[in-house]
Motif scaffolding. Structure first.
Motif, PDB file in Angstrom:
ATOM      1  N   LEU A 155       0.822  -1.215   0.000  1.00  0.00           N
ATOM      2  CA  LEU A 155       0.000   0.000   0.000  1.00  0.00           C
ATOM      3  C   LEU A 155       0.855   1.264   0.000  1.00  0.00           C
ATOM      4  O   LEU A 155       0.527   2.245  -0.664  1.00  0.00           O
ATOM      5  CB  LEU A 155      -0.941   0.012   1.202  1.00  0.00           C
ATOM      6  CG  LEU A 155      -2.125  -0.940   1.124  1.00  0.00           C
ATOM      7  CD1 LEU A 155      -2.851  -0.980   2.459  1.00  0.00           C
ATOM      8  CD2 LEU A 155      -3.073  -0.539   0.017  1.00  0.00           C
ATOM      9  N   LEU A 156       1.940   1.240   0.742  1.00  0.00           N
ATOM     10  CA  LEU A 156       2.804   2.425   0.810  1.00  0.00           C
ATOM     11  C   LEU A 156       3.656   2.589  -0.446  1.00  0.00           C
ATOM     12  O   LEU A 156       4.081   3.696  -0.762  1.00  0.00           O
ATOM     13  CB  LEU A 156       3.701   2.356   2.049  1.00  0.00           C
ATOM     14  CG  LEU A 156       2.970   2.476   3.373  1.00  0.00           C
ATOM     15  CD1 LEU A 156       3.923   2.250   4.534  1.00  0.00           C
ATOM     16  CD2 LEU A 156       2.282   3.821   3.491  1.00  0.00           C
ATOM     17  N   LYS A 169      -0.389   6.097  -5.901  1.00  0.00           N
ATOM     18  CA  LYS A 169      -1.792   6.463  -6.114  1.00  0.00           C
ATOM     19  C   LYS A 169      -2.631   6.198  -4.863  1.00  0.00           C
ATOM     20  O   LYS A 169      -3.589   6.906  -4.581  1.00  0.00           O
ATOM     21  CB  LYS A 169      -2.356   5.664  -7.287  1.00  0.00           C
ATOM     22  CG  LYS A 169      -3.702   6.174  -7.774  1.00  0.00           C
ATOM     23  CD  LYS A 169      -4.299   5.272  -8.856  1.00  0.00           C
ATOM     24  CE  LYS A 169      -3.409   5.192 -10.067  1.00  0.00           C
ATOM     25  NZ  LYS A 169      -4.015   4.405 -11.168  1.00  0.00           N
ATOM     26  N   LEU A 170      -2.264   5.192  -4.097  1.00  0.00           N
ATOM     27  CA  LEU A 170      -3.043   4.824  -2.905  1.00  0.00           C
ATOM     28  C   LEU A 170      -2.608   5.560  -1.644  1.00  0.00           C
ATOM     29  O   LEU A 170      -3.335   5.571  -0.653  1.00  0.00           O
ATOM     30  CB  LEU A 170      -2.935   3.319  -2.664  1.00  0.00           C
ATOM     31  CG  LEU A 170      -3.597   2.427  -3.703  1.00  0.00           C
ATOM     32  CD1 LEU A 170      -3.307   0.970  -3.387  1.00  0.00           C
ATOM     33  CD2 LEU A 170      -5.089   2.677  -3.747  1.00  0.00           C
ATOM     34  N   ARG A 171      -1.439   6.159  -1.651  1.00  0.00           N
ATOM     35  CA  ARG A 171      -0.919   6.812  -0.442  1.00  0.00           C
ATOM     36  C   ARG A 171      -1.778   7.977   0.029  1.00  0.00           C
ATOM     37  O   ARG A 171      -1.780   8.305   1.203  1.00  0.00           O
ATOM     38  CB  ARG A 171       0.496   7.308  -0.681  1.00  0.00           C
ATOM     39  CG  ARG A 171       1.511   6.277  -0.324  1.00  0.00           C
ATOM     40  CD  ARG A 171       2.882   6.857  -0.359  1.00  0.00           C
ATOM     41  NE  ARG A 171       3.547   6.252  -1.516  1.00  0.00           N
ATOM     42  CZ  ARG A 171       4.596   6.727  -2.114  1.00  0.00           C
ATOM     43  NH1 ARG A 171       5.135   7.838  -1.694  1.00  0.00           N
ATOM     44  NH2 ARG A 171       5.129   6.115  -3.129  1.00  0.00           N
ATOM     45  N   SER A 172      -2.506   8.599  -0.858  1.00  0.00           N
ATOM     46  CA  SER A 172      -3.277   9.781  -0.474  1.00  0.00           C
ATOM     47  C   SER A 172      -4.657   9.451   0.086  1.00  0.00           C
ATOM     48  O   SER A 172      -5.376  10.347   0.505  1.00  0.00           O
ATOM     49  CB  SER A 172      -3.428  10.705  -1.691  1.00  0.00           C
ATOM     50  OG  SER A 172      -4.143  10.037  -2.711  1.00  0.00           O
ATOM     51  N   ALA A 219      -4.232   4.687   5.135  1.00  0.00           N
ATOM     52  CA  ALA A 219      -3.651   4.953   6.458  1.00  0.00           C
ATOM     53  C   ALA A 219      -4.266   4.046   7.517  1.00  0.00           C
ATOM     54  O   ALA A 219      -3.557   3.537   8.397  1.00  0.00           O
ATOM     55  CB  ALA A 219      -3.853   6.415   6.828  1.00  0.00           C
ATOM     56  N   PHE A 220      -5.561   3.821   7.437  1.00  0.00           N
ATOM     57  CA  PHE A 220      -6.225   2.959   8.417  1.00  0.00           C
ATOM     58  C   PHE A 220      -5.787   1.509   8.265  1.00  0.00           C
ATOM     59  O   PHE A 220      -5.570   0.805   9.264  1.00  0.00           O
ATOM     60  CB  PHE A 220      -7.740   3.064   8.282  1.00  0.00           C
ATOM     61  CG  PHE A 220      -8.274   4.449   8.507  1.00  0.00           C
ATOM     62  CD1 PHE A 220      -7.740   5.288   9.466  1.00  0.00           C
ATOM     63  CD2 PHE A 220      -9.326   4.917   7.740  1.00  0.00           C
ATOM     64  CE1 PHE A 220      -8.237   6.562   9.667  1.00  0.00           C
ATOM     65  CE2 PHE A 220      -9.837   6.194   7.933  1.00  0.00           C
ATOM     66  CZ  PHE A 220      -9.289   7.013   8.895  1.00  0.00           C
TER      67      PHE A 220
END
Length: 81
Positions: free
Chosen positions: A7-8, A12-15, A20-21
């Motif tokens: 995920l990190l 594109k998914l970092r924002s 974060a959850f």
């Protein structure tokens, strides 16, 4: 941990808040496996607490704190959806 890394790594998914959850949930699970499971296993193998008074007092903090973080992360994911 692989989930958190994946995920990190994707920019594109970092924002996204959900990322974060989910990363928080992954880290909470990792801490559970690294801290709580060995202490619990020791307690059941020895059939008594043999790890000292200080760790005996800290163990509930680690255990219930980890449960709370996991639960709040899952609630945050659910509410965010």
């Amino acid at each position: 941990m692989i989930t958190a890394f994946a995920l990190l790594r994707c920019s594109k998914l970092r924002s996204h808040a959900t990322t974060a959850f989910v990363v928080s949930l992954c880290l909470s699970d990792l801490m559970f496996c690294a801290i709580n499971l060995p202490l619990t296993a020791s307690r059941y193998i020895n059939e008594a607490w043999v790890l000292g008074d200080t760790l005996c007092k800290l163990f509930p903090f680690f255990f219930y704190g980890n449960v709370a973080v996991s639960l709040m992360s899952m609630v945050a994911i659910t509410v965010n959806r």
